[in-house]
Design a protein around this motif. Structure first.
Motif, PDB file in Angstrom:
ATOM      1  N   ARG A  30       0.823  -1.211   0.000  1.00  0.00           N
ATOM      2  CA  ARG A  30       0.000   0.000   0.000  1.00  0.00           C
ATOM      3  C   ARG A  30       0.860   1.265   0.000  1.00  0.00           C
ATOM      4  NH1 ARG A  30      -1.941  -3.433   3.694  1.00  0.00           N
ATOM      5  NH2 ARG A  30      -1.100  -2.227   5.420  1.00  0.00           N
ATOM      6  N   SER A  31       1.940   1.236  -0.777  1.00  0.00           N
ATOM      7  CA  SER A  31       2.804   2.408  -0.884  1.00  0.00           C
ATOM      8  C   SER A  31       3.146   2.664  -2.343  1.00  0.00           C
ATOM      9  CB  SER A  31       4.083   2.226  -0.060  1.00  0.00           C
ATOM     10  OG  SER A  31       4.856   1.154  -0.561  1.00  0.00           O
ATOM     11  N   THR A  32       3.722   3.822  -2.602  1.00  0.00           N
ATOM     12  CA  THR A  32       4.056   4.237  -3.964  1.00  0.00           C
ATOM     13  C   THR A  32       5.535   4.587  -4.042  1.00  0.00           C
ATOM     14  OG1 THR A  32       1.817   5.115  -4.322  1.00  0.00           O
ATOM     15  CG2 THR A  32       3.535   5.883  -5.805  1.00  0.00           C
ATOM     16  N   LEU A  58       0.515  -2.578 -11.432  1.00  0.00           N
ATOM     17  CA  LEU A  58       1.712  -2.282 -10.666  1.00  0.00           C
ATOM     18  C   LEU A  58       2.442  -1.023 -11.132  1.00  0.00           C
ATOM     19  CD1 LEU A  58       3.519  -3.491  -8.395  1.00  0.00           C
ATOM     20  CD2 LEU A  58       4.819  -4.646 -10.193  1.00  0.00           C
ATOM     21  N   MET A  59       2.438  -0.770 -12.442  1.00  0.00           N
ATOM     22  CA  MET A  59       3.301   0.272 -13.002  1.00  0.00           C
ATOM     23  C   MET A  59       2.519   1.248 -13.877  1.00  0.00           C
ATOM     24  SD  MET A  59       6.318  -0.266 -15.837  1.00  0.00           S
ATOM     25  CE  MET A  59       7.054  -1.630 -14.946  1.00  0.00           C
ATOM     26  N   THR A  60       2.807   2.547 -13.703  1.00  0.00           N
ATOM     27  CA  THR A  60       2.273   3.591 -14.565  1.00  0.00           C
ATOM     28  C   THR A  60       3.435   4.457 -15.024  1.00  0.00           C
ATOM     29  OG1 THR A  60       0.253   3.634 -13.230  1.00  0.00           O
ATOM     30  CG2 THR A  60       0.568   5.411 -14.803  1.00  0.00           C
ATOM     31  N   VAL A  61       3.487   4.755 -16.328  1.00  0.00           N
ATOM     32  CA  VAL A  61       4.586   5.544 -16.887  1.00  0.00           C
ATOM     33  C   VAL A  61       4.049   6.886 -17.363  1.00  0.00           C
ATOM     34  CG1 VAL A  61       6.372   5.640 -18.670  1.00  0.00           C
ATOM     35  CG2 VAL A  61       5.824   3.455 -17.574  1.00  0.00           C
ATOM     36  N   LYS A  85       8.899   9.111 -16.144  1.00  0.00           N
ATOM     37  CA  LYS A  85       8.757   8.822 -14.715  1.00  0.00           C
ATOM     38  C   LYS A  85       7.929   7.550 -14.581  1.00  0.00           C
ATOM     39  CE  LYS A  85       5.900  11.247 -12.171  1.00  0.00           C
ATOM     40  NZ  LYS A  85       5.329  12.374 -11.390  1.00  0.00           N
ATOM     41  N   VAL A  86       8.449   6.593 -13.828  1.00  0.00           N
ATOM     42  CA  VAL A  86       7.758   5.327 -13.602  1.00  0.00           C
ATOM     43  C   VAL A  86       7.237   5.322 -12.171  1.00  0.00           C
ATOM     44  CG1 VAL A  86       7.932   2.815 -13.622  1.00  0.00           C
ATOM     45  CG2 VAL A  86       9.284   4.167 -15.245  1.00  0.00           C
ATOM     46  N   VAL A  87       5.934   5.193 -12.023  1.00  0.00           N
ATOM     47  CA  VAL A  87       5.303   5.166 -10.703  1.00  0.00           C
ATOM     48  C   VAL A  87       4.866   3.733 -10.417  1.00  0.00           C
ATOM     49  CG1 VAL A  87       3.450   6.050  -9.264  1.00  0.00           C
ATOM     50  CG2 VAL A  87       4.537   7.554 -10.941  1.00  0.00           C
ATOM     51  N   ILE A  88       5.372   3.186  -9.328  1.00  0.00           N
ATOM     52  CA  ILE A  88       5.041   1.816  -8.932  1.00  0.00           C
ATOM     53  C   ILE A  88       4.166   1.877  -7.700  1.00  0.00           C
ATOM     54  CG2 ILE A  88       5.971  -0.411  -8.213  1.00  0.00           C
ATOM     55  CD1 ILE A  88       8.542   0.352  -9.686  1.00  0.00           C
ATOM     56  N   ASN A  89       3.017   1.236  -7.784  1.00  0.00           N
ATOM     57  CA  ASN A  89       2.057   1.209  -6.679  1.00  0.00           C
ATOM     58  C   ASN A  89       1.864  -0.239  -6.251  1.00  0.00           C
ATOM     59  OD1 ASN A  89      -0.110   1.401  -4.920  1.00  0.00           O
ATOM     60  ND2 ASN A  89      -1.188   2.934  -6.140  1.00  0.00           N
ATOM     61  N   SER A  90       2.345  -0.562  -5.041  1.00  0.00           N
ATOM     62  CA  SER A  90       2.261  -1.954  -4.589  1.00  0.00           C
ATOM     63  C   SER A  90       0.843  -2.370  -4.250  1.00  0.00           C
ATOM     64  CB  SER A  90       3.164  -2.155  -3.371  1.00  0.00           C
ATOM     65  OG  SER A  90       2.750  -1.321  -2.298  1.00  0.00           O
ATOM     66  N   ASP A 117      13.297  -5.587 -10.454  1.00  0.00           N
ATOM     67  CA  ASP A 117      13.078  -6.592  -9.418  1.00  0.00           C
ATOM     68  C   ASP A 117      12.538  -5.861  -8.199  1.00  0.00           C
ATOM     69  OD1 ASP A 117      13.676  -8.873 -10.748  1.00  0.00           O
ATOM     70  OD2 ASP A 117      15.721  -9.075 -10.007  1.00  0.00           O
ATOM     71  N   LEU A 118      11.315  -6.180  -7.840  1.00  0.00           N
ATOM     72  CA  LEU A 118      10.613  -5.440  -6.796  1.00  0.00           C
ATOM     73  C   LEU A 118      10.327  -6.341  -5.601  1.00  0.00           C
ATOM     74  CD1 LEU A 118       9.128  -2.855  -5.887  1.00  0.00           C
ATOM     75  CD2 LEU A 118       7.105  -3.739  -7.046  1.00  0.00           C
ATOM     76  N   GLU A 119      10.803  -5.914  -4.453  1.00  0.00           N
ATOM     77  CA  GLU A 119      10.502  -6.619  -3.202  1.00  0.00           C
ATOM     78  C   GLU A 119       9.403  -5.855  -2.477  1.00  0.00           C
ATOM     79  OE1 GLU A 119      12.511  -6.607   1.076  1.00  0.00           O
ATOM     80  OE2 GLU A 119      13.776  -7.580  -0.425  1.00  0.00           O
ATOM     81  N   ILE A 120       8.253  -6.509  -2.300  1.00  0.00           N
ATOM     82  CA  ILE A 120       7.157  -5.912  -1.542  1.00  0.00           C
ATOM     83  C   ILE A 120       7.152  -6.541  -0.158  1.00  0.00           C
ATOM     84  CG2 ILE A 120       4.668  -5.574  -1.388  1.00  0.00           C
ATOM     85  CD1 ILE A 120       4.530  -5.584  -4.394  1.00  0.00           C
ATOM     86  N   ASP A 121       7.393  -5.711   0.854  1.00  0.00           N
ATOM     87  CA  ASP A 121       7.510  -6.216   2.220  1.00  0.00           C
ATOM     88  C   ASP A 121       6.161  -6.245   2.920  1.00  0.00           C
ATOM     89  OD1 ASP A 121      10.246  -6.547   1.982  1.00  0.00           O
ATOM     90  OD2 ASP A 121      10.678  -4.512   2.658  1.00  0.00           O
ATOM     91  N   ALA A 122       6.056  -7.137   3.880  1.00  0.00           N
ATOM     92  CA  ALA A 122       4.849  -7.239   4.691  1.00  0.00           C
ATOM     93  C   ALA A 122       4.750  -6.035   5.631  1.00  0.00           C
ATOM     94  CB  ALA A 122       4.882  -8.532   5.498  1.00  0.00           C
ATOM     95  N   ASP A 123       3.584  -5.847   6.208  1.00  0.00           N
ATOM     96  CA  ASP A 123       3.424  -4.791   7.210  1.00  0.00           C
ATOM     97  C   ASP A 123       4.363  -5.073   8.377  1.00  0.00           C
ATOM     98  OD1 ASP A 123       1.428  -3.612   5.675  1.00  0.00           O
ATOM     99  OD2 ASP A 123      -0.148  -4.795   6.623  1.00  0.00           O
ATOM    100  N   PRO A 124       5.133  -4.075   8.834  1.00  0.00           N
ATOM    101  CA  PRO A 124       6.132  -4.301   9.885  1.00  0.00           C
ATOM    102  C   PRO A 124       5.523  -4.906  11.146  1.00  0.00           C
ATOM    103  CG  PRO A 124       6.415  -2.141   8.895  1.00  0.00           C
ATOM    104  CD  PRO A 124       5.126  -2.692   8.360  1.00  0.00           C
ATOM    105  N   ILE A 125       6.280  -5.814  11.752  1.00  0.00           N
ATOM    106  CA  ILE A 125       5.835  -6.434  12.994  1.00  0.00           C
ATOM    107  C   ILE A 125       5.843  -5.401  14.115  1.00  0.00           C
ATOM    108  CG2 ILE A 125       8.157  -7.196  13.661  1.00  0.00           C
ATOM    109  CD1 ILE A 125       6.766  -9.799  14.648  1.00  0.00           C
ATOM    110  N   GLU A 126       4.933  -5.539  15.061  1.00  0.00           N
ATOM    111  CA  GLU A 126       4.797  -4.560  16.142  1.00  0.00           C
ATOM    112  C   GLU A 126       5.364  -5.129  17.438  1.00  0.00           C
ATOM    113  OE1 GLU A 126       0.754  -3.291  16.344  1.00  0.00           O
ATOM    114  OE2 GLU A 126       0.817  -2.260  14.401  1.00  0.00           O
ATOM    115  N   TRP A 127       6.695  -5.206  17.477  1.00  0.00           N
ATOM    116  CA  TRP A 127       7.354  -5.556  18.730  1.00  0.00           C
ATOM    117  C   TRP A 127       7.433  -4.317  19.611  1.00  0.00           C
ATOM    118  CZ3 TRP A 127      11.704  -8.373  15.685  1.00  0.00           C
ATOM    119  CH2 TRP A 127      11.357  -9.724  15.522  1.00  0.00           C
ATOM    120  N   GLU A 128       7.181  -4.463  20.901  1.00  0.00           N
ATOM    121  CA  GLU A 128       7.200  -3.319  21.808  1.00  0.00           C
ATOM    122  C   GLU A 128       8.448  -3.350  22.677  1.00  0.00           C
ATOM    123  OE1 GLU A 128       3.637  -3.081  24.062  1.00  0.00           O
ATOM    124  OE2 GLU A 128       2.334  -2.793  22.324  1.00  0.00           O
ATOM    125  N   LEU A 129       9.124  -2.212  22.745  1.00  0.00           N
ATOM    126  CA  LEU A 129      10.324  -2.078  23.564  1.00  0.00           C
ATOM    127  C   LEU A 129      10.446  -0.647  24.047  1.00  0.00           C
ATOM    128  CD1 LEU A 129      13.099  -3.021  24.672  1.00  0.00           C
ATOM    129  CD2 LEU A 129      14.064  -2.401  22.434  1.00  0.00           C
TER     130      LEU A 129
END
Length: 230
Positions: A30-32, A58-61, A85-90, A117-129
């Motif tokens: 959910r990012s660009t 995924l891609m708009t030029v 300009k290449v806009v990538i929207n995951s 080569d596009l790596e789409i990461d999962a939503d970050p884990i919510e570890w509390e510290l």
């Protein structure tokens, strides 16, 4: 005696070229992400081309005038080049590794390619510290091995655990030719020599795993653990 035949030819020759032929990118769901590239021609007689391989999910030029470029639309060079300009929207794509290729085509020649080569990461884990809860810390430098290869994904996390509580969170960073984990582990003097265990969160899969060190790690305030191996 007959004169020999002389052949002159080029294999897979293309007068077109992008600024770079390959890019490795990383982004969250959910990012660009925006990137710029220039397409050039080395032949004056090549005036027109078209872009293909566009993945609308995924891609708009866009061209220099911020006008969206359509698939297979005939485009004209301006003094031998065009900027894009290449806009990538995951969007809501599942975390993982994706490959997309943008082609620039001209009749009679091999196409130019921009491989992404596009790596789409999962939503970050919510570890509390909260480090402020603890009076002491121990620093660590470690090399993390994942599936028999050094961990290089700088978006993944490693957590240190004491008494079932998260006491440190770190990510690897590139140091010369290697990637090393730098992390502070927090605790109190009452936890002297308590065992430290570790968790590993993979940004690509979004899965949390147990992590194991080659040697047992115990909490020793104000000590530095150098080059531990996971």
């Amino acid at each position: 005696m007959d004169s020999p035949y002389i052949w002159s030819f080029r294999v897979d020759y293309s007068p077109l070229s992008f600024t770079t032929e390959y890019m490795k990118l990383s982004m969250n769901r959910r990012s660009t992400l925006e990137l710029e590239t220039t397409l050039s021609t080395s032949l004056d007689q090549v005036n027109y081309f078209k872009l293909t391989g566009l993945d609308p999910e995924l891609m708009t030029v866009f061209d220099e005038a911020e006008v969206e470029v359509a698939e297979n639309k005939l485009l004209q060079f301006n003094n031998g080049k065009r900027d894009f300009k290449v806009v990538i929207n995951s969007g809501f794509k599942a975390p993982g590794i994706y490959r997309d290729t943008l082609f620039a085509e001209v009749d009679g020649y091999h196409s130019a390619q921009l491989v992404l080569d596009l790596e789409i990461d999962a939503d970050p884990i919510e570890w509390e510290l909260d480090p402020e809860q603890y009076n002491f810390s121990m620093s660590m430098i470690a090399e993390v091995i994942v599936d028999n290869s050094p961990m290089t994904n700088e978006n993944s996390y490693v957590a240190a655990v004491i008494n079932k509580e998260i006491r440190g969170i770190g990510q690897v960073q590139e140091v010369g030719a290697v990637h090393l984990l730098y992390m502070n582990v927090h605790g109190d003097t009452t936890e002297m020599n308590e065992g430290v265990t570790f968790r590993y969160w993979d940004a690509v899969t979004g899965i949390e795993y147990d992590a194991h060190t080659e040697n047992n790690i115990t909490f020793v305030p104000d000590q530095e653990q150098k080059l531990c191996y996971f």
